[in-house]
Enzyme design. Sequence first.
Site: not given
Ligand code: NAP
Length: 253
Positions: A143, A156
Amino acid sequence: MHELEGKAAIITGASRGIGAATAAELAAVGAQVVLAARSESTIRHNARVIRDNGGQAEAVACDVSNYKDMQGLISHCESTFGRLDILINNAGVIEPIGHLTTSDADAWGHATDINFKGVYHGMRAALPLMQTQQSGVIVNVGSGAAYSALEGWSHYCAAKAAAAMLTKCAHKEVAASGVRVFGLTPGTVATEMQILIKASGINPVSQMDPSDHIPPEWPARAIAWLCTDKAKTYAGAEVSLKDPAVRELVGLQ
Ligand code: NAP
């Protein structure tokens, strides 16, 4: 993307958002994908949808903060496919959002166990196998928060900065054995994480308009590109999807 055909790939955080889109993208280009997350029924459903579309997919429930779970996930892939070609360390959480000064120590620590130690767990469990194979690709989803401090996100920002350093350290240790490790910072993406951020009202990211975010299919395509030989000069780096040059290479312009 033909070179990904038949590759064995694990995607953590594949129940929704970027992880679910990445699993669908890798399966669409012919990889055999293992979807991992804590919500077992959701990843089972996602895997079924991929199979219904002609792809190869299965689901393994896993908490990335638990090293035994990660070891089990990697072993499952090895015993099912005989190898592990791709690991996408994508699972992450933004909660609890709030000031460090009033944070709950256990909740703060658990978030770093997912966002930071989860990446270590994945690499620790997968790299020996990839080194034995003399091949493999790991993409750690990072990120921009690793480089820019944001109010209310201390766990974070700190965990993503630490994970970015892990990417570089791992690269130093494994590049010579034919294994490539990348980071990817996607920019802001329209997922459930951004809904939680908006609801918090804290810091400038929560003030962004939802239309400012890119769809999860964009980082999914970038991740698939990173898994190909075309990206090999970026090994060891954290690649930004905000970079127009990277977008063009991925074919997103
Ligand atoms: P999201 O829609 O909230 O999805 C997060 C995923 O992580 C879900 O599938 C969740 O599944 C899983 N997860 C959370 N805790 C977990 C654990 N302890 N063990 C296994 N799985 C776990 O978020 P997203 O935006 O797709 O984020 C994905 C990645 O992109 C993250 O690393 C985030 O930091 C990064 N990111 C996102 C953004 C953004 O703007 N969205 C920006 C920069 C970086 P369960 O709850 O079913 O376990």
